[in-house]
Design an enzyme around this catalytic site. Sequence first.
Site, PDB file in Angstrom:
ATOM      1  N   GLY A 115      -2.855  46.564  69.227  1.00  0.00           N
ATOM      2  CA  GLY A 115      -1.392  47.739  69.406  1.00  0.00           C
ATOM      3  C   GLY A 115      -1.341  46.699  70.651  1.00  0.00           C
ATOM      4  N   CYS A 116      -0.275  46.961  70.908  1.00  0.00           N
ATOM      5  CA  CYS A 116       0.773  45.985  72.048  1.00  0.00           C
ATOM      6  C   CYS A 116       0.867  47.084  73.970  1.00  0.00           C
ATOM      7  CB  CYS A 116       2.728  45.952  71.967  1.00  0.00           C
ATOM      8  SG  CYS A 116       3.439  46.991  72.008  1.00  0.00           S
ATOM      9  N   TRP A 117       0.602  47.911  73.274  1.00  0.00           N
ATOM     10  CA  TRP A 117       0.217  49.217  75.150  1.00  0.00           C
ATOM     11  C   TRP A 117      -1.422  48.489  75.340  1.00  0.00           C
ATOM     12  CZ3 TRP A 117       3.882  49.790  77.889  1.00  0.00           C
ATOM     13  CH2 TRP A 117       4.918  50.829  77.640  1.00  0.00           C
ATOM     14  N   TYR A 287       3.924  40.527  79.397  1.00  0.00           N
ATOM     15  CA  TYR A 287       3.695  40.065  77.921  1.00  0.00           C
ATOM     16  C   TYR A 287       5.186  40.615  76.433  1.00  0.00           C
ATOM     17  CZ  TYR A 287       0.855  44.476  76.992  1.00  0.00           C
ATOM     18  OH  TYR A 287       0.788  45.813  77.038  1.00  0.00           O
TER      19      TYR A 287
END
Length: 316
Positions: A115-117, A287
Amino acid sequence: MVARVFIDGEAGTTGLQIRERLAMRADLELISIPEESRKDPGARAEYLNAADIAILCLPDAAAKESVALIENDTTRVIDASSAHRVAEGWDYGFAEMNTDQGDIIAASMRVTNPGCWPQGLIAAVRPLVAADLLPADFALNFHGISGYSGGGKSMIADYESHGNGANMFAPYALGFNHKHLPEMTEYALIDKAPLFTPSVGNFYKGMLTVVPLNLSGLARVPAGSEIHAALADHYASVSGGFVEVAPLEGLKRSDSLDPQVLNETNRLRLHVFANDARAQAAILAIYDNLGKGASGAAVQNLNLMLGVDQTTSLTA
């Protein structure tokens, strides 16, 4: 040999980005299901079983359905949903997490894209726990801001319909039960979930996460220079990775601390700030939530699985 790649869910935000990154590759054949057949399980099964690698860009339930439709033992899978992030038999697709994670991904049949987080938390915390600078039971807080593209098509449409009138800073998941918490806990090597307070900003993509560290309760308080060195040493030891550690500086503010500054790249940059006299520190990660946080990570994992340079189709 040309690898056949099927993007199941190619019309979504992540799928479109992956397809765009792969479109000019001579070593791949992108096989695409007709639009009218995208919701037909029989048609999807045909494409999934014909692929050398299937990339799933789907809601969790649909991703699980796609995996169940694969009847052979040759189709390899990269799942960009959160359906298999902590599932048995799946390898975690954060190549810089361990020195050997790239090799694990390269040999895997089933890779779950991070996941991004969680990547911001894991990148900041896991090396510190591994180096015994933070105990696994340390009470962590984690917060940050992401572009609205992370919410998918509905959030994108909502923000863009409001234009400059959209909420500039919108905290969410205030029930403190975000679906990424199990993933964060497992791969950051911590014993309990962090207190996680994410937010969305009125910009399309990019993100900045923060792990604040109140270190005064530790039996041994690490200096900021030790925290920085542990992170720098870890990522320097990972071959071909995209995670970098900024120099340790006593900045109070900087234009480089911008959630959008690494957009259009696959880089993730960590910044360490510390006040040793107060026994406090913070680790920031910057990012692109649609790059390293989603489609870029999927392409990096695809490259590893195909045995080609990790940077292929990616901007470092």
